[in-house]
Every structure is written in structure tokens, then in C-alpha cells.
Design a protein around this motif. Structure first.
Motif, PDB file in Angstrom:
ATOM      1  N   VAL A   1     -11.153  -7.383  -2.417  1.00 37.99           N
ATOM      2  CA  VAL A   1     -10.436  -8.294  -1.148  1.00 37.99           C
ATOM      3  C   VAL A   1     -11.377  -9.457  -1.137  1.00 37.99           C
ATOM      4  N   LEU A   2     -10.984 -10.670  -1.019  1.00 37.64           N
ATOM      5  CA  LEU A   2     -11.718 -11.900  -0.541  1.00 37.64           C
ATOM      6  C   LEU A   2     -12.104 -11.947   0.794  1.00 37.64           C
ATOM      7  N   SER A   3     -13.266 -11.867   0.951  1.00 38.63           N
ATOM      8  CA  SER A   3     -13.616 -11.893   2.770  1.00 38.63           C
ATOM      9  C   SER A   3     -14.810 -12.590   3.022  1.00 38.63           C
TER      10      SER A   3
ATOM     11  N   GLY B   1      -9.741  -0.291   4.594  1.00 42.20           N
ATOM     12  CA  GLY B   1      -9.210   1.164   4.551  1.00 42.20           C
ATOM     13  C   GLY B   1      -8.643   1.921   3.484  1.00 42.20           C
ATOM     14  N   ASN B   2      -8.162   1.079   2.499  1.00 43.97           N
ATOM     15  CA  ASN B   2      -7.223   1.679   1.462  1.00 43.97           C
ATOM     16  C   ASN B   2      -7.953   1.258   0.069  1.00 43.97           C
ATOM     17  N   GLY B   3      -9.185   1.087  -0.125  1.00 51.29           N
ATOM     18  CA  GLY B   3      -9.942   1.041  -1.071  1.00 51.29           C
ATOM     19  C   GLY B   3     -10.339  -0.347  -1.509  1.00 51.29           C
ATOM     20  N   PHE B   4      -9.872  -1.324  -0.792  1.00 50.62           N
ATOM     21  CA  PHE B   4     -10.495  -2.559  -1.234  1.00 50.62           C
ATOM     22  C   PHE B   4     -11.721  -2.901  -0.791  1.00 50.62           C
ATOM     23  N   ALA B   5     -12.704  -3.127  -1.892  1.00 44.85           N
ATOM     24  CA  ALA B   5     -14.066  -3.641  -1.700  1.00 44.85           C
ATOM     25  C   ALA B   5     -14.057  -5.170  -1.464  1.00 44.85           C
ATOM     26  N   PRO B   6     -14.945  -5.591  -0.192  1.00 43.82           N
ATOM     27  CA  PRO B   6     -14.928  -7.017   0.164  1.00 43.82           C
ATOM     28  C   PRO B   6     -15.714  -7.579  -0.904  1.00 43.82           C
TER      29      PRO B   6
ATOM     30  N   ILE C   1       0.782  -1.245   0.141  1.00 44.69           N
ATOM     31  CA  ILE C   1      -0.061  -0.078   0.007  1.00 44.69           C
ATOM     32  C   ILE C   1       0.842   1.282   0.124  1.00 44.69           C
ATOM     33  N   LYS C   2       2.068   1.220   0.689  1.00 51.87           N
ATOM     34  CA  LYS C   2       2.666   2.364   0.919  1.00 51.87           C
ATOM     35  C   LYS C   2       3.551   2.761  -0.490  1.00 51.87           C
TER      36      LYS C   2
END
Length: 244
Positions: free
Chosen positions: A173-175, A215-220, A161-162
Motif C-alpha cells: 500500500v502506498l503510504s 491489518g490485512n497484510g498490506f505492507a506500506p 478484503i472480505k
């Protein structure tokens, strides 16, 4: 016609000695002068595609070929999918790299997740990365791809992310969280926008990692009601995306 990865400049009309790895592969096939092979250098850009070549000479440790023609053909997916995958144990990661390449992945970043069983540092990490890259090239030889996906060095999620990698790409993101939307729903109306798919190792991402991702734009997203193995889940997603 046998296909071989040849990471050097290729051009119609040229005569060249194949790089050692490609030469060894030709020798394993027990090919003879006059037989034809297909070469590709794994790079995008111009001239992309693949090259028809004939074997001119076979030696103990070298193979000389004459490049006879170029075919501007690519077999890449309409959408570039970049996989951020938790490192799995043993041969499972190698299998994931191979099959993800066959399914058209644009790049793979091995993720050093909190729950990863395998830990890679220093020379061990470098050698493993080189091994995975070689597997990706071999998979391209088999499946017909002319662009070899890049296998990046292992990083943790915070480092990725950085670095600000792949800014502007859709992030998923797989959740297993309740209320997570299906993958099919998440990718609707996004056209050919590049996509980053994040999947954890055995045991999945930790709560802290998933929170960091979200928190950094990954939708579950979810792939359905069944719990898939760490090496199976990203392949299921890639298979679906490749069919769109």
C-alpha cells in the motif's frame, strides 16, 4: 500492421465477420480487401498470441476476414501486478486505466475510497466500468499486448478484503507514513510472486482505510520524497515493476 481486439474464438484457416466494434475500427482505417491486419481476442490460455488475417470483404456495416496464421507471442510482464486504485475524478481515471494497461497491469479494481470525489452507483457504475474496459482493450491494440486486463466493478476496501481476492499475492500500500520502506526494498527477494498494489484517490487513503489495509497484510511503501498525484503514483510503481 494495424492490430484489432476481436473478442471471439480465433483459429487459423477460419473466415469470419468481425464483431461490430472491430469492424468499425477497420473501416476508420479505410482499409481495403487484400490488406492484412493483426487480431487478438484478449484471453490468456491456449492458443494464446495473435493472428494474421487478410480482409476479404468490406461492407457498410461488416468486414469479413480470412485468418491466415497464428503467432504464439505474448508481451506480458514477468510478474502479475493487480492495481487497487482509488477512483479519481473525470478523465483522470480513464488516463490511469490506459497507461496502466500499457505498463502491463494484470487487472484493475477501482476503489470507492472515503476521499474519492467521484461516487458511482447502479447503472452509472456499470457504464463507467464498461467504458474503462473498452479503454483497456484499445490500449492493448496500441501497445502490442494480447491479453486485456480485466477492469473489475468498483468496490470499497472492506468489500475487497472480505471477498478474499488474490490470496497469496504480495500486498503493498502506498503510504506517506514515516519509516515506510521504499518500493524497491519491498519487492526484493519475492521473484515472480503476484503483487497487489493499493493506492488511494485524491487526498490519499483515510487513516482508517490505511489501518484496515495494513491489518490485512498490506505492507506500506513509498515512491520517494515527492507527493505524486493520485493517477501518477500507481503508474510510477508499475513502471518500476515492469522494468525488473
Amino acid at each position: 500492421m494495424p492490430r484489432f481486439y476481436c473478442p471471439v474464438e480465433l483459429r487459423a484457416g477460419a473466415t469470419l465477420d468481425l464483431p461490430p466494434e472491430a469492424a468499425r475500427h477497420v473501416q476508420v482505417f479505410r482499409m481495403q480487401p487484400g490488406e492484412h491486419i493483426t487480431l487478438f481476442n484478449g484471453e490468456a490460455g491456449s492458443p494464446a498470441g495473435e493472428y494474421d488475417a487478410s480482409i476479404v470483404q468490406m461492407g457498410r456495416s461488416h468486414v469479413t476476414v480470412q485468418i491466415e496464421g497464428h503467432t504464439a507471442i505474448e508481451r506480458e510482464a514477468a510478474r502479475a501486478v493487480h492495481l487497487l486504485a482509488g477512483i479519481t475524478a473525470g478523465e483522470r481515471m480513464e488516463w490511469l486505466v490506459e497507461k496502466a494497461t500499457e505498463l502491463g497491469v494484470a487487472s484493475i479494481t477501482p476503489l470507492e475510497a472515503e476521499r474519492s470525489v467521484t461516487r458511482l452507483k447502479g447503472d452509472r457504475a456499470t457504464k463507467r466500468q464498461e467504458r474503462w474496459q473498452a479503454i483497456a482493450a484499445s490500449a492493448c491494440e496500441q501497445c502490442g499486448r494480447n491479453q486485456v486486463p480485466r477492469i473489475h466493478a468498483p468496490v470499497d476496501l472492506a468489500q475487497w478484503i472480505k471477498a478474499g481476492s488474490l490470496a497469496g499475492a504480495q500486498r503493498l500500500v502506498l503510504s506517506l507514513a514515516e519509516g515506510t520502506q521504499p518500493l524497491a526494498q519491498a519487492v526484493q527477494q519475492t521473484g515472480s510472486q503476484p503483487l497487489v498494489f493499493l493506492s488511494g484517490p485524491e487526498g490519499g487513503l483515510s487513516p482508517a482505510e490505511e489501518a484496515l489495509a495494513r491489518g490485512n497484510g498490506f505492507a506500506p511503501v513509498t515512491l520517494g520524497p515527492r507527493v505524486l498525484r493520485a493517477e501518477t503514483a500507481p503508474l510510477a510503481a508499475l513502471g518500476y515493476l515492469a522494468a525488473l
